[in-house]
Structures are given as structure tokens and as C-alpha cells.
Write an enzyme that holds these catalytic residues in place. Sequence first.
Site, PDB file in Angstrom:
ATOM      1  N   ILE A   1      -2.970   5.527  16.864  1.00 29.88           N
ATOM      2  CA  ILE A   1      -3.249   6.871  17.390  1.00 29.88           C
ATOM      3  C   ILE A   1      -3.665   6.792  18.858  1.00 29.88           C
ATOM      4  CG2 ILE A   1      -4.610   8.983  17.076  1.00 29.88           C
ATOM      5  CD1 ILE A   1      -4.997   8.095  14.112  1.00 29.88           C
TER       6      ILE A   1
ATOM      7  N   GLU B   1     -12.130  -0.360  12.906  1.00 31.67           N
ATOM      8  CA  GLU B   1     -11.414  -1.000  11.805  1.00 31.67           C
ATOM      9  C   GLU B   1     -10.985   0.161  10.926  1.00 31.67           C
ATOM     10  OE1 GLU B   1     -10.563  -4.129  11.179  1.00 31.67           O
ATOM     11  OE2 GLU B   1     -11.487  -4.871  13.024  1.00 31.67           O
TER      12      GLU B   1
ATOM     13  N   THR C   1     -12.529  10.965  10.244  1.00 33.70           N
ATOM     14  CA  THR C   1     -11.474  11.064   9.229  1.00 33.70           C
ATOM     15  C   THR C   1     -11.860  11.986   8.074  1.00 33.70           C
ATOM     16  OG1 THR C   1     -10.364   9.738   7.533  1.00 33.70           O
ATOM     17  CG2 THR C   1     -12.474   8.933   8.252  1.00 33.70           C
ATOM     18  N   ASP C   2     -10.842  12.504   7.382  1.00 31.46           N
ATOM     19  CA  ASP C   2     -11.107  13.325   6.183  1.00 31.46           C
ATOM     20  C   ASP C   2     -11.742  12.503   5.065  1.00 31.46           C
ATOM     21  OD1 ASP C   2      -8.860  11.836   5.433  1.00 31.46           O
ATOM     22  OD2 ASP C   2      -7.616  13.561   4.928  1.00 31.46           O
ATOM     23  N   GLU C   3     -11.610  11.162   5.144  1.00 34.17           N
ATOM     24  CA  GLU C   3     -12.128  10.314   4.055  1.00 34.17           C
ATOM     25  C   GLU C   3     -13.644  10.433   3.900  1.00 34.17           C
ATOM     26  OE1 GLU C   3     -10.671   6.597   3.148  1.00 34.17           O
ATOM     27  OE2 GLU C   3      -8.651   7.016   3.844  1.00 34.17           O
TER      28      GLU C   3
ATOM     29  N   TYR D   1     -14.754   1.643   4.038  1.00 34.42           N
ATOM     30  CA  TYR D   1     -14.278   2.157   5.337  1.00 34.42           C
ATOM     31  C   TYR D   1     -14.853   3.556   5.582  1.00 34.42           C
ATOM     32  CZ  TYR D   1     -11.112   4.969   8.242  1.00 34.42           C
ATOM     33  OH  TYR D   1     -10.607   5.853   9.153  1.00 34.42           O
TER      34      TYR D   1
ATOM     35  N   LYS E   1     -17.402   5.137   8.520  1.00 38.71           N
ATOM     36  CA  LYS E   1     -17.049   6.275   9.392  1.00 38.71           C
ATOM     37  C   LYS E   1     -18.094   7.387   9.234  1.00 38.71           C
ATOM     38  CE  LYS E   1     -13.842   6.712  11.676  1.00 38.71           C
ATOM     39  NZ  LYS E   1     -13.548   6.285  13.082  1.00 38.71           N
TER      40      LYS E   1
ATOM     41  N   ASN F   1       2.232  10.121  -3.105  1.00 34.73           N
ATOM     42  CA  ASN F   1       2.745   8.859  -2.550  1.00 34.73           C
ATOM     43  C   ASN F   1       4.153   8.540  -3.044  1.00 34.73           C
ATOM     44  OD1 ASN F   1       0.324   8.523  -1.253  1.00 34.73           O
ATOM     45  ND2 ASN F   1      -0.539   7.157  -2.796  1.00 34.73           N
TER      46      ASN F   1
ATOM     47  N   HIS G   1      -9.902   4.291  -5.724  1.00 33.68           N
ATOM     48  CA  HIS G   1      -8.845   5.032  -5.018  1.00 33.68           C
ATOM     49  C   HIS G   1      -9.099   6.547  -5.026  1.00 33.68           C
ATOM     50  CE1 HIS G   1      -4.198   4.935  -4.328  1.00 33.68           C
ATOM     51  NE2 HIS G   1      -4.836   5.612  -3.385  1.00 33.68           N
TER      52      HIS G   1
HETATM   53  P1  NAD Z   1      -5.563   1.230  14.384  1.00 32.23           P
HETATM   54  O1  NAD Z   1      -6.127   0.209  13.456  1.00 32.23           O
HETATM   55  O2  NAD Z   1      -4.092   1.352  14.521  1.00 32.23           O
HETATM   56  O3  NAD Z   1      -6.157   1.019  15.855  1.00 32.23           O
HETATM   57  C1  NAD Z   1      -7.477   0.649  16.097  1.00 32.23           C
HETATM   58  C2  NAD Z   1      -7.545   0.118  17.530  1.00 32.23           C
HETATM   59  O4  NAD Z   1      -8.917  -0.179  17.823  1.00 32.23           O
HETATM   60  C3  NAD Z   1      -6.771  -1.196  17.737  1.00 32.23           C
HETATM   61  O5  NAD Z   1      -6.028  -1.121  18.925  1.00 32.23           O
HETATM   62  C4  NAD Z   1      -7.851  -2.244  17.845  1.00 32.23           C
HETATM   63  O6  NAD Z   1      -7.487  -3.366  18.642  1.00 32.23           O
HETATM   64  C5  NAD Z   1      -8.979  -1.441  18.475  1.00 32.23           C
HETATM   65  N1  NAD Z   1     -10.305  -2.016  18.240  1.00 32.23           N
HETATM   66  C6  NAD Z   1     -10.822  -2.452  17.063  1.00 32.23           C
HETATM   67  N2  NAD Z   1     -12.079  -2.912  17.251  1.00 32.23           N
HETATM   68  C7  NAD Z   1     -12.366  -2.745  18.581  1.00 32.23           C
HETATM   69  C8  NAD Z   1     -13.506  -2.996  19.385  1.00 32.23           C
HETATM   70  N3  NAD Z   1     -14.607  -3.537  18.874  1.00 32.23           N
HETATM   71  N4  NAD Z   1     -13.454  -2.665  20.689  1.00 32.23           N
HETATM   72  C9  NAD Z   1     -12.331  -2.125  21.238  1.00 32.23           C
HETATM   73  N5  NAD Z   1     -11.222  -1.883  20.518  1.00 32.23           N
HETATM   74  C10 NAD Z   1     -11.238  -2.176  19.199  1.00 32.23           C
HETATM   75  O7  NAD Z   1      -6.214   2.603  13.916  1.00 32.23           O
HETATM   76  P2  NAD Z   1      -5.651   4.090  14.008  1.00 32.23           P
HETATM   77  O8  NAD Z   1      -4.946   4.432  12.753  1.00 32.23           O
HETATM   78  O9  NAD Z   1      -4.981   4.281  15.319  1.00 32.23           O
HETATM   79  O10 NAD Z   1      -7.035   4.895  14.005  1.00 32.23           O
HETATM   80  C11 NAD Z   1      -7.714   5.208  15.211  1.00 32.23           C
HETATM   81  C12 NAD Z   1      -8.955   6.033  14.889  1.00 32.23           C
HETATM   82  O11 NAD Z   1      -8.582   7.236  14.217  1.00 32.23           O
HETATM   83  C13 NAD Z   1      -9.948   5.339  13.962  1.00 32.23           C
HETATM   84  O12 NAD Z   1     -11.235   5.647  14.387  1.00 32.23           O
HETATM   85  C14 NAD Z   1      -9.672   5.953  12.594  1.00 32.23           C
HETATM   86  O13 NAD Z   1     -10.832   5.931  11.799  1.00 32.23           O
HETATM   87  C15 NAD Z   1      -9.285   7.361  12.987  1.00 32.23           C
HETATM   88  N6  NAD Z   1      -8.378   8.071  12.048  1.00 32.23           N
HETATM   89  C16 NAD Z   1      -7.210   7.490  11.642  1.00 32.23           C
HETATM   90  C17 NAD Z   1      -6.352   8.201  10.804  1.00 32.23           C
HETATM   91  C18 NAD Z   1      -5.033   7.611  10.333  1.00 32.23           C
HETATM   92  O14 NAD Z   1      -4.371   8.208   9.512  1.00 32.23           O
HETATM   93  N7  NAD Z   1      -4.594   6.469  10.857  1.00 32.23           N
HETATM   94  C19 NAD Z   1      -6.697   9.483  10.385  1.00 32.23           C
HETATM   95  C20 NAD Z   1      -7.918  10.040  10.808  1.00 32.23           C
HETATM   96  C21 NAD Z   1      -8.739   9.323  11.662  1.00 32.23           C
HETATM   97  O1  DAU Z   2      -7.037  10.081   5.467  1.00 28.71           O
HETATM   98  C1  DAU Z   2      -7.188   9.497   6.713  1.00 28.71           C
HETATM   99  C2  DAU Z   2      -7.097   8.000   6.565  1.00 28.71           C
HETATM  100  O2  DAU Z   2      -5.735   7.709   6.293  1.00 28.71           O
HETATM  101  C3  DAU Z   2      -7.567   7.242   7.795  1.00 28.71           C
HETATM  102  O3  DAU Z   2      -8.921   7.492   8.007  1.00 28.71           O
HETATM  103  C4  DAU Z   2      -7.337   5.737   7.623  1.00 28.71           C
HETATM  104  O4  DAU Z   2      -7.668   5.051   8.817  1.00 28.71           O
HETATM  105  C5  DAU Z   2      -5.866   5.520   7.318  1.00 28.71           C
HETATM  106  O5  DAU Z   2      -5.640   4.147   7.049  1.00 28.71           O
HETATM  107  C6  DAU Z   2      -5.431   6.348   6.105  1.00 28.71           C
HETATM  108  O6  DAU Z   2      -6.072   5.870   4.892  1.00 28.71           O
HETATM  109  P1  DAU Z   2      -5.281   5.786   3.496  1.00 28.71           P
HETATM  110  O7  DAU Z   2      -5.958   4.811   2.637  1.00 28.71           O
HETATM  111  O8  DAU Z   2      -5.045   7.148   2.943  1.00 28.71           O
HETATM  112  O9  DAU Z   2      -3.859   5.235   4.047  1.00 28.71           O
HETATM  113  P2  DAU Z   2      -2.873   4.108   3.491  1.00 28.71           P
HETATM  114  O10 DAU Z   2      -1.631   4.187   4.313  1.00 28.71           O
HETATM  115  O11 DAU Z   2      -3.545   2.781   3.350  1.00 28.71           O
HETATM  116  O12 DAU Z   2      -2.533   4.633   2.027  1.00 28.71           O
HETATM  117  C7  DAU Z   2      -1.962   5.916   1.814  1.00 28.71           C
HETATM  118  C8  DAU Z   2      -1.794   6.096   0.312  1.00 28.71           C
HETATM  119  O13 DAU Z   2      -0.795   5.173  -0.152  1.00 28.71           O
HETATM  120  C9  DAU Z   2      -3.037   5.779  -0.490  1.00 28.71           C
HETATM  121  O14 DAU Z   2      -3.119   6.656  -1.607  1.00 28.71           O
HETATM  122  C10 DAU Z   2      -2.816   4.346  -0.985  1.00 28.71           C
HETATM  123  C11 DAU Z   2      -1.314   4.292  -1.164  1.00 28.71           C
HETATM  124  N1  DAU Z   2      -0.702   2.949  -0.962  1.00 28.71           N
HETATM  125  C12 DAU Z   2      -0.963   2.297   0.196  1.00 28.71           C
HETATM  126  C13 DAU Z   2      -0.458   1.038   0.438  1.00 28.71           C
HETATM  127  C14 DAU Z   2      -0.763   0.280   1.709  1.00 28.71           C
HETATM  128  C15 DAU Z   2       0.141   2.406  -1.920  1.00 28.71           C
HETATM  129  O15 DAU Z   2       0.409   3.022  -2.978  1.00 28.71           O
HETATM  130  N2  DAU Z   2       0.664   1.173  -1.688  1.00 28.71           N
HETATM  131  C16 DAU Z   2       0.388   0.445  -0.561  1.00 28.71           C
HETATM  132  O16 DAU Z   2       0.888  -0.720  -0.444  1.00 28.71           O
END
Ligand code: NAD
Ligand code: DAU
Length: 346
Positions: A12, A83, A128-130, A154, A158, A258, A285
Amino acid sequence: MRILVTGGCGFIGSHVVRQALMIPNVERVINLDALTYSGHPQNCFDIEDSRYHFIHGSINEESLLKEIFQTEQISVILHLAAESHVDRSINSVKPFIETNIEGTRIILESIVEFKRLGQDIHLIHVSTDEVYGSLNPEDPPFTEKTSLNPRNPYAATKAASDMLVQSFVNTHDISAVITRCSNNYGPNQFPEKLIPLMTLNAMNGDNLPVYGDGKQIRDWIHVVDHSNGILCAMLGLIMGRLSTGEVINFGASNEVENIEIVEKIIHLTNADKSQIKYVKDRPGHDRRYAMGFQKAKKILGWYPEIEWSEGLAKTVEWYKENSEWVESITSGQYREWLTNQYGETI
Ligand code: NAD
Ligand code: DAU
């Protein structure tokens, strides 16, 4: 605006950096990223804008952070470094506590120190919504007023960081807004997450590991829509449409099971249904997430614009077309994660 993006080489963060540079009165965008396993310089390698600068380092390095605040005269932080993978937090929560809680603590205390020196820094804390927990089928979507009920390590880290931010608003009067978003999809996502993992495995003829019965529901939003939301929240805080301490939800009213996603990916990649493998469920889960985003619509004029079927098809296409990116990311370390997580299944 002189912006510090933390975690700008992640999924992101890299989109946020690009979109921030589209705002004309942004003077500077500094990307501070520790380049952990999920952060990749390739995600930003083509940014040529002279206002952009990458610094390899951690938010946990307090002196580095303060040096950046001072030398770059930072006025806004978009805090995304984290993370982010639930499965990894189940295996070991320590790095999540270090980055998500302790790292946020360091940012907050540094903001307070600079505020005392007369340099005000606005914080957009990306959450996050989590943190709201899990919904039953008949429940209405989460709102900003839903109580926090994190159910995996996780999500707990958060939620802890969100509460730290709110406590600093209350006790130290810092300027901060917390954004909470549902599941993102789109280009550049590290392939440990559902959509890129299934896409790459489907293309390679590998198994598609579906946890439990595959009927868990997430509210999928395109990463560009979420990034726009983060920037709208930033402008909202700076221009006074949002008050300090407010929470703002982003979602897409796009609840999908899923298994339906996996089937769509099979179709888009010409893979075969026999590749689906139902595997042991993720412990603890969460069953269903859904985000109410009326507040973002009303106060910020924000709403998601990218249609799901088209967004997913273009995302799968991106993974097909970017084999160099995929190869650079799916290194030995990534293969190791797959073996540890899924054993012989894939
Ligand atoms: P990501 O794992 O792809 O990216 C995380 C980034 O943070 C990486 O580039 C990593 O190198 C960097 N990082 C980790 N530890 C660090 C540190 N100590 N100092 C500096 N950089 C560091 O994650 P993402 O999916 O891009 O998520 C970004 C943010 O958005 C997170 O805070 C996550 O909780 C939030 N978020 C993610 C989702 C989703 O669906 N992916 C949804 C809602 C919120
Ligand atoms: O809801 C926001 C969150 O979405 C963010 O805060 C997290 O950073 C992001 O990782 C994501 O979390 P989820 O656990 O929802 O995402 P993930 O892609 O890991 O899994 C999505 C769904 O798919 C979940 O119900 C678990 C399922 N899954 C995931 C993996 C990796 C599977 O069934 N098989 C898999 O191998």
C-alpha cells in the site's frame, strides 16, 4: 506539505507515495522503509520525481527518525510501516510487537518532542478493520463506533497502536487521525496474501490452499481507492474537516467469499479447479469483515471507484505481465515461507 511515508516500499505504501506525488502542493515525499521481507525497492524504482527521496531505515531507529523530521522539516507522517501478515503473527508475534507497537510509540514520542520545539507534525495512522473483530452473517458492517475486539495477534498489535495514538491525542494534544480499511488488492502485493498467492500458484499449475471451508468473507477494496482515502484523510485533518483523534473507515461494500475469489482467479488464469486444496483452517480465523464508510463519504467526499471484477482482472493481468517483479520477490526466503506454512500441500 512535507510528507514522511513509513513503509513506502510495501504494497500500500508504494501506491500512497505515487499518489501523494500527484498532489501539486506537496513539496517533498520521504519514504522511510526498513526493507523487510515484504518491502521491495522495485515497488518504487521508476519514481523519478525530484520531490521524492528514499531512505533505507527503520521507524524503530529513533535518532534517524528525528534527524529526518528536522532536516526534511516534515509536516505530515503517513504511517504505514508494519508487520502485516496474520499467519506470520500466529507463528511469532514478537516482530509485530516491535514494529507495530514499539515503532508507533517511537513515532508518537518523537512527534511530542518536536511539538515542544515548535514543529507541528500531523499523523495519519493507517490501521485495519481487523481491530473490530469478526461479524456474524446477519450483523451490520463495522462503523467507527464499533468496539475494538481484535482476535489474532496481528490485529491485537494494530489495536494497541491505535489506542496509543488516541492516548497521545488526549494527553499530549498531538494532531492525528486513525484510518481503518478492509482487505486491499491490486498490483505490487507480496504473494503471501490470498489474491497474489492464488494468482501465481494458479499460473504455475500449483495447488491453491483454501483455509477451512473457504466461506470466510472479506470486503475487498482496490489499493488505489484505499490510498486515495489515506490522502483525503490527510487533507481532511490539515484543513480541519476532521478533528484530531477521529477515526475514519474505508471499505467497498464488496463482500466476497474466499472460494469465490479462488474460482474467479482460476477462470482468469485458465487454471483448473482440481488445483484447489482445502487445508487446515487458520487458528482463530475471523469469519466475516465488512466496513461501513458513510463517514468518509459524508465528511471527505471519498468513495471507492474501482469496480471489483475489472479491478481483479487487471490485477491478475499485472502479475502475468510483471514476471521480473515476481521473480525478484519469490526468492529463496519466499519459498522457505511457503514450505513452512503449507508443508507438502503446494
Ligand atoms: P506490507 O507488508 O506490504 O508493507 C509493509 C512495509 O513496511 C514494508 O515495505 C516493510 O519493509 C516496511 N516495514 C516493516 N517494518 C518496518 C520498520 N520497522 N521501519 C520501516 N519500515 C518497515 O503491508 P501492506 O499490506 O502494504 O500494509 C501497510 C499498512 O496498511 C499496514 O500498517 C497494515 O496494517 C495496513 N493495512 C493493510 C491492509 C491490507 O489489506 N493489506 C488493509 C488495511 C490496513
Ligand atoms: O482486513 C484487512 C487485513 O487484510 C489487513 O489488515 C492485513 O494486513 C492483510 O494481510 C489482510 O488480512 P487477511 O488475513 O484478511 O488477508 P489474507 O490475504 O492473509 O487472507 C484473506 C483470506 O483468505 C482470509 O480469510 C484467509 C484466507 N486464505 C489466505 C491465505 C494466505 C486462504 O484461504 N488461504 C491462504 O493461503
